[in-house]
Design a protein around this motif. Sequence first.
Motif, PDB file in Angstrom:
ATOM      1  N   PRO A 178      12.554  18.405   2.216  1.00  0.00           N
ATOM      2  CA  PRO A 178      12.189  18.553   0.538  1.00  0.00           C
ATOM      3  C   PRO A 178      10.961  18.103   0.345  1.00  0.00           C
ATOM      4  N   GLU A 179      10.250  18.441  -0.682  1.00  0.00           N
ATOM      5  CA  GLU A 179       8.962  17.960  -1.169  1.00  0.00           C
ATOM      6  C   GLU A 179       8.874  16.552  -1.653  1.00  0.00           C
ATOM      7  N   LEU A 180       7.630  15.993  -1.678  1.00  0.00           N
ATOM      8  CA  LEU A 180       7.365  14.683  -2.140  1.00  0.00           C
ATOM      9  C   LEU A 180       6.864  14.857  -3.453  1.00  0.00           C
ATOM     10  N   SER A 181       6.766  13.664  -4.284  1.00  0.00           N
ATOM     11  CA  SER A 181       6.090  13.624  -5.511  1.00  0.00           C
ATOM     12  C   SER A 181       4.774  13.181  -5.364  1.00  0.00           C
ATOM     13  N   LEU A 182       3.858  13.735  -6.326  1.00  0.00           N
ATOM     14  CA  LEU A 182       2.462  12.966  -6.310  1.00  0.00           C
ATOM     15  C   LEU A 182       2.387  11.501  -6.259  1.00  0.00           C
ATOM     16  N   PRO A 183       3.127  10.881  -6.815  1.00  0.00           N
ATOM     17  CA  PRO A 183       2.934   9.226  -6.425  1.00  0.00           C
ATOM     18  C   PRO A 183       3.335   9.024  -5.224  1.00  0.00           C
ATOM     19  N   GLU A 184       4.214   9.494  -4.570  1.00  0.00           N
ATOM     20  CA  GLU A 184       4.527   9.486  -3.156  1.00  0.00           C
ATOM     21  C   GLU A 184       3.803   9.807  -2.369  1.00  0.00           C
ATOM     22  N   VAL A 185       3.050  10.846  -2.338  1.00  0.00           N
ATOM     23  CA  VAL A 185       1.991  11.238  -1.624  1.00  0.00           C
ATOM     24  C   VAL A 185       0.625  10.229  -1.848  1.00  0.00           C
ATOM     25  N   ARG A 186       0.239   9.935  -3.072  1.00  0.00           N
ATOM     26  CA  ARG A 186      -0.667   8.968  -3.286  1.00  0.00           C
ATOM     27  C   ARG A 186      -0.571   7.762  -2.643  1.00  0.00           C
ATOM     28  N   SER A 187       0.667   7.321  -2.652  1.00  0.00           N
ATOM     29  CA  SER A 187       0.960   5.832  -1.701  1.00  0.00           C
ATOM     30  C   SER A 187       0.587   6.111  -0.219  1.00  0.00           C
ATOM     31  N   MET A 188       0.641   7.260   0.041  1.00  0.00           N
ATOM     32  CA  MET A 188       0.479   7.443   1.769  1.00  0.00           C
ATOM     33  C   MET A 188      -0.998   7.412   2.060  1.00  0.00           C
ATOM     34  N   ILE A 189      -1.803   7.842   1.144  1.00  0.00           N
ATOM     35  CA  ILE A 189      -3.208   8.243   1.551  1.00  0.00           C
ATOM     36  C   ILE A 189      -3.949   6.983   2.134  1.00  0.00           C
ATOM     37  N   GLY A 190      -4.613   7.257   2.745  1.00  0.00           N
ATOM     38  CA  GLY A 190      -5.592   6.089   3.914  1.00  0.00           C
ATOM     39  C   GLY A 190      -5.384   6.110   5.305  1.00  0.00           C
ATOM     40  N   ASN A 191      -6.763   5.822   5.782  1.00  0.00           N
ATOM     41  CA  ASN A 191      -6.474   6.093   7.334  1.00  0.00           C
ATOM     42  C   ASN A 191      -6.360   7.647   7.905  1.00  0.00           C
ATOM     43  N   GLY A 192      -6.736   8.405   7.100  1.00  0.00           N
ATOM     44  CA  GLY A 192      -6.795   9.943   7.596  1.00  0.00           C
ATOM     45  C   GLY A 192      -5.604  10.600   7.407  1.00  0.00           C
ATOM     46  N   VAL A 193      -5.649  11.980   7.471  1.00  0.00           N
ATOM     47  CA  VAL A 193      -4.985  13.059   7.358  1.00  0.00           C
ATOM     48  C   VAL A 193      -3.590  12.791   8.486  1.00  0.00           C
ATOM     49  N   ARG A 194      -4.005  12.668   9.728  1.00  0.00           N
ATOM     50  CA  ARG A 194      -3.027  12.102  10.668  1.00  0.00           C
ATOM     51  C   ARG A 194      -1.858  11.325  10.265  1.00  0.00           C
ATOM     52  N   LYS A 195      -2.383  10.098   9.480  1.00  0.00           N
ATOM     53  CA  LYS A 195      -1.511   9.084   9.217  1.00  0.00           C
ATOM     54  C   LYS A 195      -0.767   9.597   7.982  1.00  0.00           C
ATOM     55  N   LEU A 196      -1.112  10.412   7.247  1.00  0.00           N
ATOM     56  CA  LEU A 196      -0.638  10.949   5.999  1.00  0.00           C
ATOM     57  C   LEU A 196       0.468  11.736   6.500  1.00  0.00           C
ATOM     58  N   VAL A 197       0.327  12.550   7.295  1.00  0.00           N
ATOM     59  CA  VAL A 197       1.564  13.393   7.828  1.00  0.00           C
ATOM     60  C   VAL A 197       2.491  12.611   8.492  1.00  0.00           C
ATOM     61  N   GLN A 198       2.118  11.415   9.358  1.00  0.00           N
ATOM     62  CA  GLN A 198       2.973  10.637   9.858  1.00  0.00           C
ATOM     63  C   GLN A 198       3.837   9.961   8.753  1.00  0.00           C
ATOM     64  N   ARG A 199       3.143   9.434   7.975  1.00  0.00           N
ATOM     65  CA  ARG A 199       3.970   8.910   6.700  1.00  0.00           C
ATOM     66  C   ARG A 199       4.750   9.581   5.975  1.00  0.00           C
ATOM     67  N   ALA A 200       4.549  10.985   5.783  1.00  0.00           N
ATOM     68  CA  ALA A 200       4.994  11.939   4.855  1.00  0.00           C
ATOM     69  C   ALA A 200       6.577  12.115   5.669  1.00  0.00           C
TER      70      ALA A 200
END
Length: 233
Positions: A44-66
Amino acid sequence: MSAETRNPLPFPRAILFDLDGTLIDSVPDLAASVNELLESRGLPELSLPEVRSMIGNGVRKLVQRAFAAQASPLTEAELDEANREMVQIYSRQLTRLTSLLPGAQEAIAHLHINGVKLGVVTNKPQVATREILLHFGLTDRLGAIVGGDAVTHMKPAPDALFLALDQLGVEPSQALMVGDSITDVEAARAAGIPVVLIRGGYTKAPVEELGADLICDSLKDLPAALNELRKAA
């Protein structure tokens, strides 16, 4: 204008800016991209606030957190593959929904006209960073653009800051970092550079708790705050 200063700062010869959450709001495009990746895996999709909270330390880390947020953590091999796919997806929509943050264009123009050397130091990949900055017409005023894949160690390591300052021909003692998160603070401290934080970025903790030397409400306030530093210098 509202600015809070912790310690006296020297007026800088060079200023290094973070990108996401400092100069641009990239959350909408990052969210669309990561949700396309999740959808391809049946998640399922993540909300904008959820993605916003995951940003930092690069795209790879965002993918891992998502994926972790969807109770579907990835092995290192799976993360490598998902990251490659994410980079391809994101490269197709770098500026579709992304916008400059208030005061970004004006602050960079003002500082450039007044002879301050400017650079961007980000954990976003180099090609994507340059394309975004070109889209918003900022590249002509920047003497250094350093992405996360241009150095061995991304922020919070100081490598990218040192590379940018070398390209600008400025010593760390004559520079200033402007960002929005603890990653920027830690990178600046590791490089021996004072750091200004802008409210409203992607930090998870209150900006007052991150140990910046100066806090501005927005980039609109930065030139005036630096002018005060010039007078005090």
